[in-house]
Design a protein around this motif. Structure first.
Motif, PDB file in Angstrom:
ATOM      1  N   ASP A  99       0.873  -1.172   0.000  1.00  0.00           N
ATOM      2  CA  ASP A  99       0.000   0.000   0.000  1.00  0.00           C
ATOM      3  C   ASP A  99       0.909   1.221   0.000  1.00  0.00           C
ATOM      4  N   PRO A 100       0.523   2.311  -0.660  1.00  0.00           N
ATOM      5  CA  PRO A 100       1.392   3.498  -0.679  1.00  0.00           C
ATOM      6  C   PRO A 100       1.759   4.008   0.710  1.00  0.00           C
ATOM      7  N   GLY A 101       0.846   3.897   1.664  1.00  0.00           N
ATOM      8  CA  GLY A 101       1.140   4.351   3.014  1.00  0.00           C
ATOM      9  C   GLY A 101       2.043   3.402   3.761  1.00  0.00           C
ATOM     10  N   ILE A 102       1.822   2.109   3.582  1.00  0.00           N
ATOM     11  CA  ILE A 102       2.572   1.108   4.338  1.00  0.00           C
ATOM     12  C   ILE A 102       4.024   1.021   3.886  1.00  0.00           C
ATOM     13  N   ILE A 103       4.284   1.190   2.576  1.00  0.00           N
ATOM     14  CA  ILE A 103       5.673   1.073   2.117  1.00  0.00           C
ATOM     15  C   ILE A 103       6.373   2.427   2.028  1.00  0.00           C
ATOM     16  N   GLY A 104       5.789   3.462   2.617  1.00  0.00           N
ATOM     17  CA  GLY A 104       6.522   4.702   2.829  1.00  0.00           C
ATOM     18  C   GLY A 104       6.336   5.799   1.800  1.00  0.00           C
ATOM     19  N   ILE A 105       5.587   5.556   0.729  1.00  0.00           N
ATOM     20  CA  ILE A 105       5.432   6.578  -0.319  1.00  0.00           C
ATOM     21  C   ILE A 105       4.714   7.807   0.234  1.00  0.00           C
ATOM     22  N   ASN A 106       3.643   7.584   0.973  1.00  0.00           N
ATOM     23  CA  ASN A 106       2.890   8.716   1.537  1.00  0.00           C
ATOM     24  C   ASN A 106       3.752   9.556   2.469  1.00  0.00           C
ATOM     25  N   SER A 270      -2.025  12.656   4.733  1.00  0.00           N
ATOM     26  CA  SER A 270      -1.738  11.231   4.861  1.00  0.00           C
ATOM     27  C   SER A 270      -3.012  10.433   5.139  1.00  0.00           C
ATOM     28  N   ILE A 271      -3.708  10.047   4.078  1.00  0.00           N
ATOM     29  CA  ILE A 271      -4.880   9.178   4.195  1.00  0.00           C
ATOM     30  C   ILE A 271      -4.436   7.758   3.881  1.00  0.00           C
ATOM     31  N   GLY A 272      -4.429   6.916   4.873  1.00  0.00           N
ATOM     32  CA  GLY A 272      -3.948   5.554   4.699  1.00  0.00           C
ATOM     33  C   GLY A 272      -5.056   4.557   4.431  1.00  0.00           C
ATOM     34  N   PHE A 273      -4.657   3.325   4.100  1.00  0.00           N
ATOM     35  CA  PHE A 273      -5.522   2.154   3.968  1.00  0.00           C
ATOM     36  C   PHE A 273      -6.382   2.130   2.707  1.00  0.00           C
ATOM     37  N   VAL A 274      -6.531   3.249   1.995  1.00  0.00           N
ATOM     38  CA  VAL A 274      -7.361   3.236   0.790  1.00  0.00           C
ATOM     39  C   VAL A 274      -6.746   2.311  -0.262  1.00  0.00           C
ATOM     40  N   GLY A 275      -5.432   2.438  -0.473  1.00  0.00           N
ATOM     41  CA  GLY A 275      -4.754   1.591  -1.436  1.00  0.00           C
ATOM     42  C   GLY A 275      -4.678   0.146  -1.016  1.00  0.00           C
ATOM     43  N   LEU A 276      -4.943  -0.142   0.238  1.00  0.00           N
ATOM     44  CA  LEU A 276      -4.953  -1.518   0.730  1.00  0.00           C
ATOM     45  C   LEU A 276      -6.334  -2.136   0.605  1.00  0.00           C
ATOM     46  N   ILE A 277      -7.360  -1.401   1.023  1.00  0.00           N
ATOM     47  CA  ILE A 277      -8.711  -1.947   1.085  1.00  0.00           C
ATOM     48  C   ILE A 277      -9.344  -2.063  -0.302  1.00  0.00           C
ATOM     49  N   ALA A 278      -9.283  -0.985  -1.077  1.00  0.00           N
ATOM     50  CA  ALA A 278     -10.016  -0.930  -2.343  1.00  0.00           C
ATOM     51  C   ALA A 278      -9.656  -2.073  -3.307  1.00  0.00           C
ATOM     52  N   PRO A 279      -8.359  -2.388  -3.542  1.00  0.00           N
ATOM     53  CA  PRO A 279      -8.059  -3.501  -4.457  1.00  0.00           C
ATOM     54  C   PRO A 279      -8.594  -4.841  -3.972  1.00  0.00           C
ATOM     55  N   HIS A 280      -8.556  -5.076  -2.654  1.00  0.00           N
ATOM     56  CA  HIS A 280      -9.065  -6.345  -2.126  1.00  0.00           C
ATOM     57  C   HIS A 280     -10.570  -6.465  -2.298  1.00  0.00           C
TER      58      HIS A 280
END
Length: 344
Positions: A99-106, A270-280
């Motif tokens: 996710d962009p937030g988890i791997i540091g991009i955000n 920094s809005i997290g989890f969107v890139g994690l939840i939406a694809p799943h």
């Protein structure tokens, strides 16, 4: 007979995908109308429609076009950008937790934005159209560091190390952000706290026009590469055997994913989890084929952020709950569920 069966199965999948995309699109329209009516000044859906076509009062026109509509469009664009970025990263790393937030991009993008803003008397004095470009540079540096540290010469890219190193890099950038926030004036400090909470602080048409080119260019580019992503998702050895230029395609797709996430961070924080939840969620709805997964992911992400922003403005009126907090309330339990499932 086998060919007939396969064609019928393909027709069913296509119909299901069209149905899901149509439902999500209708959901965004409904959430759009509800969000237009959320705020101190009430506007019914009929008033919203009348104002959109030019028959509203001056007050309704001001509220709708100068305050609510830009924010709603930014929320939808942010959701789409972050969601598709997460889908691409999950394919490139073959890690369900990418996710962009988890791997540091955000964090990397945000740190550069905040360092830049710290040189100005107020955040709004920073050139609007420069913010996404600076964020792209910061996010790119963060992604490059994470991928370099996680890569092993004879073993390739370790997905588990990628997530762990991403968390570490993200923490480092966040620490620098906190240090910067301790040396700025109260007005800028308030902006930093708002940004860290993931609030959509950019609410006028200038920020819409600053974000829109990145979304309009990069989303079609990623969709154009959907068949390539399908091949890369099989793994580097098999993708190479099928004739794909793996390294070249990974660089292009990684740059697109970083650009999408970073430009969104530049105008939303920094809005997290969107890139994690939406694809799943999209995979559960339409399957693994990226030709249908990517548009579904974009619509799920746009709907998620729009609903979260609307709830954040509605729950404690006239005060607001930052959108990132609302998304985190939804995303954190799902992230723990995915970690447990992946570990298993």
């Amino acid at each position: 007979m086998k060919g007939t069966f396969m064609s019928l199965a393909e027709v069913r999948r296509t119909r299901r995908s069209i149905f899901v995309i149509s439902v999500l699109f209708i959901g965004i329209i409904v959430a759009f109308l509800i969000s237009m009516n959320t705020g101190v000044i009430r506007m019914s859906p009929l008033d919203v429609i009348k104002t959109l076509v030019g028959y509203g009062t001056d007050q309704q026109h001001l509220v709708l076009f100068d305050f609510r509509l830009p924010r709603i469009l930014i929320a939808i664009l942010i959701g789409m950008g972050l969601a598709v970025s997460g889908a691409v990263l999950q394919a490139l790393t073959r890690n369900a937790l990418a996710d962009p937030g988890i791997i540091g991009i955000n964090s990397g993008a945000g740190m550069v934005i905040l360092l830049y803003v710290a040189f100005y008397s107020a955040p709004t004095s920073a050139p609007v159209y420069l913010l996404p470009i600076l964020a792209w540079l910061g996010g790119g540096v963060a992604a490059l560091l994470v991928f370099m540290i996680s890569y092993r010469r004879h073993k390739g890219l370790s997905s588990n190390r990628l997530v762990l190193n991403g968390v570490a890099i993200s923490s480092g950038f966040s620490a620098v952000t906190i240090l910067v926030s301790l040396r700025i004036n109260p007005e800028q400090f308030q902006f930093v706290q708002t940004w860290l909470a993931g609030s959509i602080w950019s609410k006028d048409w200038n920020y819409v026009s600053a974000l829109l080119p990145f979304i309009v260019v990069l989303l079609p580019f990623v969709y154009f590469k959907s068949q390539t992503i399908n091949v890369l998702n099989l793994g580097a050895p098999l993708a190479t055997g099928l004739g794909a230029a793996v390294a070249k395609q990974q660089i292009w797709l990684l740059a697109a994913a970083v650009g999408l996430a970073s430009s969104c961070v530049a105008v939303s924080g920094s809005i997290g989890f969107v890139g994690l939840i939406a694809p799943h969620l999209a995979r559960r709805l339409v399957g693994q084929r990226y030709q249908t997964l990517l548009p579904t992911t974009a619509l799920v992400g746009g709907l998620l952020v729009l609903v979260a922003d609307t709830l954040g403005r509605w729950i404690l009126q006239p005060s607001e709950i930052p959108t990132g907090i609302v998304v985190a309330v939804i995303g954190a339990p799902y992230f723990l569920y995915l970690m447990f499932r992946t570990k298993g």
